[in-house]
Design an enzyme around this catalytic site. Structure first.
Site, mmCIF file in Angstrom:
data_model
loop_
_atom_site.group_PDB
_atom_site.id
_atom_site.type_symbol
_atom_site.label_atom_id
_atom_site.label_comp_id
_atom_site.label_asym_id
_atom_site.label_seq_id
_atom_site.Cartn_x
_atom_site.Cartn_y
_atom_site.Cartn_z
ATOM 1 N N GLU A 1 13.027 -52.880 36.078
ATOM 2 C CA GLU A 1 11.890 -52.624 36.983
ATOM 3 C C GLU A 1 10.639 -52.682 36.119
ATOM 4 O O GLU A 1 10.339 -51.742 35.385
ATOM 5 C CB GLU A 1 12.018 -51.232 37.619
ATOM 6 C CG GLU A 1 13.255 -51.030 38.463
ATOM 7 C CD GLU A 1 13.173 -51.732 39.806
ATOM 8 O OE1 GLU A 1 12.195 -52.460 40.057
ATOM 9 O OE2 GLU A 1 14.121 -51.591 40.592
ATOM 10 N N CYS B 1 3.550 -48.519 39.208
ATOM 11 C CA CYS B 1 3.924 -49.941 39.125
ATOM 12 C C CYS B 1 3.567 -50.675 40.398
ATOM 13 O O CYS B 1 3.025 -51.775 40.349
ATOM 14 C CB CYS B 1 5.417 -50.043 38.848
ATOM 15 S SG CYS B 1 6.393 -49.073 39.981
HETATM 16 P P1 NAD Z 1 6.841 -49.439 27.920
HETATM 17 O O1 NAD Z 1 7.580 -50.692 28.185
HETATM 18 O O2 NAD Z 1 5.877 -49.412 26.810
HETATM 19 O O3 NAD Z 1 7.841 -48.235 27.612
HETATM 20 C C1 NAD Z 1 8.847 -47.845 28.507
HETATM 21 C C2 NAD Z 1 10.017 -47.273 27.744
HETATM 22 O O4 NAD Z 1 10.587 -48.287 26.930
HETATM 23 C C3 NAD Z 1 9.677 -46.114 26.827
HETATM 24 O O5 NAD Z 1 10.708 -45.155 26.910
HETATM 25 C C4 NAD Z 1 9.671 -46.768 25.445
HETATM 26 O O6 NAD Z 1 9.972 -45.892 24.390
HETATM 27 C C5 NAD Z 1 10.769 -47.802 25.600
HETATM 28 N N1 NAD Z 1 10.693 -48.938 24.685
HETATM 29 C C6 NAD Z 1 9.626 -49.413 24.012
HETATM 30 N N2 NAD Z 1 9.968 -50.492 23.266
HETATM 31 C C7 NAD Z 1 11.287 -50.696 23.482
HETATM 32 C C8 NAD Z 1 12.230 -51.680 23.030
HETATM 33 N N3 NAD Z 1 11.878 -52.661 22.196
HETATM 34 N N4 NAD Z 1 13.498 -51.612 23.489
HETATM 35 C C9 NAD Z 1 13.867 -50.658 24.359
HETATM 36 N N5 NAD Z 1 13.029 -49.692 24.809
HETATM 37 C C10 NAD Z 1 11.748 -49.717 24.385
HETATM 38 O O7 NAD Z 1 6.166 -49.059 29.309
HETATM 39 P P2 NAD Z 1 5.215 -47.827 29.618
HETATM 40 O O8 NAD Z 1 3.894 -48.121 28.974
HETATM 41 O O9 NAD Z 1 5.902 -46.549 29.339
HETATM 42 O O10 NAD Z 1 5.082 -47.933 31.205
HETATM 43 C C11 NAD Z 1 4.103 -48.654 31.847
HETATM 44 C C12 NAD Z 1 4.677 -49.939 32.408
HETATM 45 O O11 NAD Z 1 5.820 -49.661 33.210
HETATM 46 C C13 NAD Z 1 3.730 -50.667 33.338
HETATM 47 O O12 NAD Z 1 3.731 -52.049 33.048
HETATM 48 C C14 NAD Z 1 4.307 -50.437 34.716
HETATM 49 O O13 NAD Z 1 3.989 -51.380 35.687
HETATM 50 C C15 NAD Z 1 5.746 -50.375 34.431
HETATM 51 N N6 NAD Z 1 6.422 -49.617 35.480
HETATM 52 C C16 NAD Z 1 7.222 -50.302 36.333
HETATM 53 C C17 NAD Z 1 7.843 -49.636 37.382
HETATM 54 C C18 NAD Z 1 8.739 -50.357 38.347
HETATM 55 O O14 NAD Z 1 9.505 -49.719 39.044
HETATM 56 N N7 NAD Z 1 8.696 -51.669 38.418
HETATM 57 C C19 NAD Z 1 7.646 -48.251 37.521
HETATM 58 C C20 NAD Z 1 6.833 -47.585 36.611
HETATM 59 C C21 NAD Z 1 6.242 -48.289 35.583
#
Ligand code: NAD
Length: 473
Positions: A246, A280
């Site tokens: 997501e 999101c």
């Molecule tokens: P992010 O991708 O930076 O981080 C999300 C998670 O991934 C964190 O727990 C982080 O530690 C982990 N992570 C970071 N690098 C990683 C890697 N290489 N491998 C595995 N895990 C890793 O996102 P964010 O800044 O926390 O969230 C914001 C983003 O999330 C926005 O783009 C938003 O649109 C999206 N979002 C999507 C939905 C949806 O349902 N589609 C819902 C909420 C947020």
């Protein structure tokens, strides 16, 4: 200051190293959180693997009861958990249109109960003199959940309750920006489950990457940014992990000339600014027909001027942006919009610190090629774009690598529905946006990810199919 612990195999576990968790309204450290090592991750995955057979073989109704019990237990700790959300995430307790921490808690509890009530009945494909053929849904094994910082608890529940409900065991890693509410919830949840069924480890993206490539994990459910989603997809190939991704959105809304501006403006505002724009599926690009453009811009600017941004523990509509990198991104996108010559109707500049405060910013007359339109700002800033031809608006709305949600606003429901069905996105709304509910599937197309969450369709993603064929001849 509180020190938090992970939970592995039902036991609280500390670590040699810790990382600080900040309150984004004050920029002060509110807790120290353990930094999991690869040894902790191995232990958590091992515990989940050991616990899997008994959990899988438990009766379906017994598992449903446990998930209901989790909903009830979280409800009984709602005040404490909502306070933690305010502190670490920054959102107000009540907030604009009641969409703050209490709303997240309400959703958390509602999703637990709705997920508990889901079933995956056996599908009978054939039952005659030759054979009986049944399709069964089997749990996958160990599901790893990796969550973001915008709705820390609600998204953790979205990921893990269907995993448990369908017979999988769990290892969860919350965002390093907002781990506290999930850690506390994990303690509460663990009181109701056998050891090893629900494990939590904490750390940054490198821990997420280690989970992604871990051979003992069978599925990753991830909510976060598109770039991280792409890395997860690469890392997961080692043992062909199942994935639900997501990812980011840049949702467009098309406002047709026959709308009642006074009626739609508050709803458009609320769905664009939900959680301070850090949602999101928030409305992120607003395409408005020229006949109502000025009136709608004025109405949105009027609402923006009437709301208050400030620390979430006060009487405010919106809290801070959750973290410094995101705050810097919102500031840069606003500066870019201003430099492009767009008209800033409200806000536009960060508020004086401490805290990552940015006021609600409505931007008119902005070019399609600017960062604010092309990128997902994930903050309290909304571009309002003008169109004169509906087909042109549809083309611009669909001209995005993202495809999470989209909407059409009109008093002609049939025409709006036809147009909405031509939006390239996972959920299309008519006269609404960002509305989700536990029985309707939700997920993205294009680079907003794949797979869905919620309801029967969402539950199926935590299972694989076994076809059982009994010959009668
Ligand atoms: P992010 O991708 O930076 O981080 C999300 C998670 O991934 C964190 O727990 C982080 O530690 C982990 N992570 C970071 N690098 C990683 C890697 N290489 N491998 C595995 N895990 C890793 O996102 P964010 O800044 O926390 O969230 C914001 C983003 O999330 C926005 O783009 C938003 O649109 C999206 N979002 C999507 C939905 C949806 O349902 N589609 C819902 C909420 C947020």
């Amino acid at each position: 200051m509180s020190e938090y612990q992970m939970i592995i195999n039902g036991e609280k576990v500390s670590a040699d190293e810790h990382f600080p968790v900040l309150n984004p309204a004050t920029e002060t450290v509110i807790a120290q959180c353990p930094q999991a090592t690869s040894g902790h991750l191995d232990a958590a995955v091992d515990a989940a693997r050991q616990a899997f057979p008994a959990w899988r073989d438990m009766s379906d109704s017994a598992r449903a009861e446990r998930v209901h019990a989790i909903g009830a237990a979280l409800a009984s700790h709602a005040d404490e958990l909502a306070q933690l959300l305010v502190q670490e995430q920054g959102k107000p307790m009540g907030g604009f249109a009641g969409l703050g921490a209490q709303f997240e808690m309400g959703g958390t509890v509602a999703w637990c109960h709705a997920t508990a009530d889901l079933t995956l009945p056996v599908d009978i494909i054939q039952d005659n003199d030759e054979a009986r053929i049944e399709v069964h849904r089997k749990p996958l094994g160990v599901v790893a959940s990796i969550t973001p910082w915008n709705y820390p608890l609600l998204i953790a529940i979205w990921h893990t309750m269907p995993a448990l409900r369908s017979g999988n065991t769990v290892v969860i890693k919350p965002s390093e920006f907002t781990p506290l509410t999930t850690l506390r919830a994990a303690e509460i949840i663990n009181e109701l489950l056998p050891p090893g069924v629900f494990n939590i480890v904490t750390g940054d993206g490198s821990l997420g990457a280690a989970m992604t490539s871990h051979p003992g994990i069978d599925k990753i459910v991830f909510t976060g940014s598109t770039p991280t989603g792409k890395k997860i997809m690469q890392g997961a190939s080692g043992n062909l992990k199942r994935l639900t991704l997501e990812l980011g959105g840049n949702d467009a809304a098309i406002v047709l000339p026959d709308v009642d501006v006074a009626a739609v403006a508050p709803k458009i505002f609320a769905t664009a600014l939900i959680n301070n724009g850090q949602t999101c599926a928030a409305l992120k690009r607003l395409y408005v027909h020229e006949a109502v453009y000025d009136e709608l811009c004025q109405a949105l600017a009027g609402i923006a001027a009437s709301v208050k941004t400030g620390p979430g523990d006060g009487e405010v509509d919106f809290g801070p942006v959750q973290n410094k990198p995101q705050f810097d991104k919102v500031c840069a996108i606003a500066a870019d919009a201003k430099a492009s010559g767009a008209r800033i109707l409200t806000g536009g500049e960060p508020l004086p610190g401490p805290g990552y405060f940015f006021p609600v910013t409505i931007v008119a007359d902005i070019d399609e090629g600017t960062r604010l339109v092309r990128e997902e700002p994930f903050g309290p800033i909304l571009p309002v774009l003008k169109f004169s031809d509906v087909e042109d608006a549809l083309r611009r709305a669909n001209d995005s690598t993202n495809g999470l949600g989209g909407s059409v606003w009109s008093s002609d429901i049939e025409a709006a529905t036809r147009l909405a069905s031509r939006l390239e996105c996972g959920t299309a709304w008519v006269n609404n946006h960002a509305m989700i509910q536990p029985d309707a599937p939700f997920g993205g197309v294009k680079e907003s990810g794949f797979g869905v969450e919620f309801g029967r369709y969402g539950l199926e993603e935590y299972t694989s199919i076994q076809t059982l064929q009994v010959s009668k001849v």
